[in-house]
Design an enzyme around this catalytic site. Sequence first.
Site, PDB file in Angstrom:
ATOM      1  N   GLU A 236      -3.865  -7.133  15.295  1.00 13.62           N
ATOM      2  CA  GLU A 236      -3.434  -5.784  14.903  1.00 13.62           C
ATOM      3  C   GLU A 236      -4.604  -4.803  15.112  1.00 13.62           C
ATOM      4  O   GLU A 236      -4.404  -3.630  15.383  1.00 13.62           O
ATOM      5  CB  GLU A 236      -2.959  -5.764  13.441  1.00 13.62           C
ATOM      6  CG  GLU A 236      -1.938  -4.666  13.151  1.00 13.62           C
ATOM      7  CD  GLU A 236      -1.324  -4.726  11.755  1.00 13.62           C
ATOM      8  OE1 GLU A 236      -2.064  -4.681  10.768  1.00 13.62           O
ATOM      9  OE2 GLU A 236      -0.087  -4.797  11.649  1.00 13.62           O
TER      10      GLU A 236
ATOM     11  N   GLY B 102      -4.566  -2.172   5.346  1.00 13.46           N
ATOM     12  CA  GLY B 102      -3.810  -3.303   4.793  1.00 13.46           C
ATOM     13  C   GLY B 102      -4.447  -4.656   5.102  1.00 13.46           C
ATOM     14  O   GLY B 102      -4.594  -5.505   4.227  1.00 13.46           O
ATOM     15  N   ARG B 103      -4.849  -4.849   6.361  1.00 14.83           N
ATOM     16  CA  ARG B 103      -5.364  -6.179   6.743  1.00 14.83           C
ATOM     17  C   ARG B 103      -6.787  -6.420   6.257  1.00 14.83           C
ATOM     18  O   ARG B 103      -7.343  -7.489   6.471  1.00 14.83           O
ATOM     19  CB  ARG B 103      -5.254  -6.367   8.256  1.00 14.83           C
ATOM     20  CG  ARG B 103      -5.907  -5.289   9.102  1.00 14.83           C
ATOM     21  CD  ARG B 103      -5.475  -5.412  10.566  1.00 14.83           C
ATOM     22  NE  ARG B 103      -5.954  -4.326  11.397  1.00 14.83           N
ATOM     23  CZ  ARG B 103      -5.334  -3.167  11.561  1.00 14.83           C
ATOM     24  NH1 ARG B 103      -4.208  -2.933  10.916  1.00 14.83           N
ATOM     25  NH2 ARG B 103      -5.819  -2.237  12.367  1.00 14.83           N
TER      26      ARG B 103
ATOM     27  N   LYS C  24      10.044  -0.475  13.927  1.00 17.52           N
ATOM     28  CA  LYS C  24      10.597  -0.134  12.605  1.00 17.52           C
ATOM     29  C   LYS C  24      11.685   0.930  12.764  1.00 17.52           C
ATOM     30  O   LYS C  24      12.749   0.847  12.156  1.00 17.52           O
ATOM     31  CB  LYS C  24       9.492   0.409  11.683  1.00 17.52           C
ATOM     32  CG  LYS C  24       8.427  -0.617  11.321  1.00 17.52           C
ATOM     33  CD  LYS C  24       7.394   0.006  10.389  1.00 17.52           C
ATOM     34  CE  LYS C  24       6.195  -0.905  10.194  1.00 17.52           C
ATOM     35  NZ  LYS C  24       5.120  -0.309   9.435  1.00 17.52           N
TER      36      LYS C  24
ATOM     37  N   GLU D   3      10.750  -4.637   4.150  1.00 14.59           N
ATOM     38  CA  GLU D   3      10.859  -6.013   3.654  1.00 14.59           C
ATOM     39  C   GLU D   3      10.532  -6.078   2.166  1.00 14.59           C
ATOM     40  O   GLU D   3      11.237  -6.703   1.370  1.00 14.59           O
ATOM     41  CB  GLU D   3       9.872  -6.922   4.414  1.00 14.59           C
ATOM     42  CG  GLU D   3      10.184  -7.140   5.882  1.00 14.59           C
ATOM     43  CD  GLU D   3       9.550  -6.096   6.800  1.00 14.59           C
ATOM     44  OE1 GLU D   3       9.236  -4.984   6.324  1.00 14.59           O
ATOM     45  OE2 GLU D   3       9.397  -6.402   7.996  1.00 14.59           O
TER      46      GLU D   3
ATOM     47  N   HIS E  73      -2.727 -33.901  17.796  1.00 16.99           N
ATOM     48  CA  HIS E  73      -1.545 -34.677  18.179  1.00 16.99           C
ATOM     49  C   HIS E  73      -0.464 -33.753  18.712  1.00 16.99           C
ATOM     50  O   HIS E  73       0.716 -34.099  18.721  1.00 16.99           O
ATOM     51  CB  HIS E  73      -1.052 -35.485  16.976  1.00 16.99           C
ATOM     52  CG  HIS E  73      -2.125 -36.417  16.490  1.00 16.99           C
ATOM     53  ND1 HIS E  73      -2.297 -37.688  17.007  1.00 16.99           N
ATOM     54  CD2 HIS E  73      -3.133 -36.225  15.602  1.00 16.99           C
ATOM     55  CE1 HIS E  73      -3.352 -38.248  16.427  1.00 16.99           C
ATOM     56  NE2 HIS E  73      -3.885 -37.379  15.575  1.00 16.99           N
TER      57      HIS E  73
ATOM     58  N   LYS F   4       0.844  -1.200   0.000  1.00 16.92           N
ATOM     59  CA  LYS F   4       0.000   0.000   0.000  1.00 16.92           C
ATOM     60  C   LYS F   4       0.882   1.255   0.000  1.00 16.92           C
ATOM     61  O   LYS F   4       0.672   2.184  -0.755  1.00 16.92           O
ATOM     62  CB  LYS F   4      -0.905  -0.033   1.232  1.00 16.92           C
ATOM     63  CG  LYS F   4      -1.856   1.125   1.327  1.00 16.92           C
ATOM     64  CD  LYS F   4      -2.795   0.917   2.506  1.00 16.92           C
ATOM     65  CE  LYS F   4      -3.559   2.190   2.817  1.00 16.92           C
ATOM     66  NZ  LYS F   4      -4.403   2.057   3.993  1.00 16.92           N
TER      67      LYS F   4
END
Length: 548
Positions: free
Chosen positions: A353, A267-268, A512, A212, A384, A206
């Site tokens: 978030e 974003g999410r 950040k 990253e 398990h 965005k």
Amino acid sequence: MPPSTPDFVNSPPWLALAALQAGMQAQGTRISSLFATDANRTRDFSLEAAGILLDYSRHLLTREARDRLLALANAAALPAAIQAMFDGEVVNNTEKRPALHVALRSPRRDTVQERAVHAALDRMDVFVDQVLEGTWRGYSGLRITDVVNIGIGGSDLGPAMVHAALTPYHQAALRCHFVSNVDPLHLEQTLAGLDAASTLFIIASKTFTTLETVLNAEAARRWVLASGAPAAQLGRHFVAVSANVEKACAFGIDAANVFPMWDWVGGRYSLWSAIGLPVALGSGMARFRELLAGAHAMDEHFRSAPLAGNMPVILALLNLWYTNFWGAQSKVILPYAQNLHLFPAFLQQLDMESLGKQVRLDGSSLQTASGSILWGSAGTNGQHSFHQLLHQGSMLIPADFIAVAHSHSSNDEQHRQLLANCLAQGRAMMEGLGMEQARAQLLAQGLDADSAVALAPHKAIPGSRPSSTLLLQELSPYTLGALIALYEHKVYVHSLLLGINAFDQWGVELGKVLGKEIHAAMQDESAASGLDASTRMLLQRIEQSRTL
Ligand code: F6P
């Protein structure tokens, strides 16, 4: 919408709920006893919407508790707040933005947002056709065989999860890959074995400033150039999805190949936009539109159903009930479908978030629990592993089971085993196994009386552990869209009940900034003097290890 955050922890509905919970705990109310005294419990504690059945009868929830939770919802003026989001009011007050992800799956109508959304969908249509039909080709004339989405957080988790969930719908001719981590191995290992001449990168960001994504995009560009691609042909291998067209162009992507994002979509909440491009390429644009249609059906339910019959509202109230009144610190998401194995990771960003906040809309401190920890994995694998803690650990961990009635597999018998295990886990959590029952079982198995008495406490299971079951007819694009939208709206309702902002995420910023400082200190030792002693020691050790 002006921030309105009444002192809800001292409000009459909140205090009444606290008293009710204390009474239930003191009386040792068990979920199974609620069934014993209420013949209509399953009927009255289940709901259906947009192809999803929610059974919420296996909860520590009496009719009175539900009524009181609904009173709390009414006191929070939920219907008006829900409508405010749909109307594009500024529900994200700290960033002064609406949160209009619902417009991304709305049918063509004549609002500014919807016109922009449908123009973007039409562009996606054309692009997906070009790639799938082979009119879009790489620099040497080869068809595109591999698409690599480079993005992180909301620019990765949503499309990666949906792409995996729709595996039965994948187009054979195209493989999609997802790279998110700044760990260089993520990109390198993904590219190993791929041919740059037939690989297309989607740079999904965005902001187009995320560390990253920018670093991985630059490394991908070097990889394509190193394969012999002429610089002038790079545009055949890179498209972007971004609200920052300037930065995407500065990277070298043709403005015509930058698909839009808007500041009114977080974003999410963005997988419904062109951030879903890998989904559209992987499964076809028609499937992507079905996903949007499913989400829209859930939107309509959320907007119009009365609170008592509103699925996102009920899920949010349950979440609040356990987190704020029963002291639950986490909830577990258990999709009994391997193709939903990324669903818990996707929900982690969506839920944590959005709800991991310490202050309310007006900046006053949140006096009670915020959102809780969300975790989980695909069943039956967890049985398990961590289910032991669900059954006998000391914590109350409410579960959401997600079951799919029809499988895409032809191995129906094995699918029945999957479903049986799903239902059995919910039942085991609810019923448990009493000490006497455990002892009797051990005796029946031939154990002597002393050994049975000694072993029974280890075998006994407390039970009365709550769970919801969401039943999907099949895992189709439509039901998946509805399922995701259900959780999006649950999160919004939960935020309204707490009076917090579900659409910002200021807490992630500090890390950040500090990451940049530490990176600078790695290049220039003098910059390390301002760092704390632990960081300096670790940096030194890292440098020593790297020069060995
Ligand atoms: O750092 C958190 C975050 O801002 C998320 O909210 C977002 O989904 C992610 O980073 C990626 O951001 P972008 O799409 O701008 O690269």
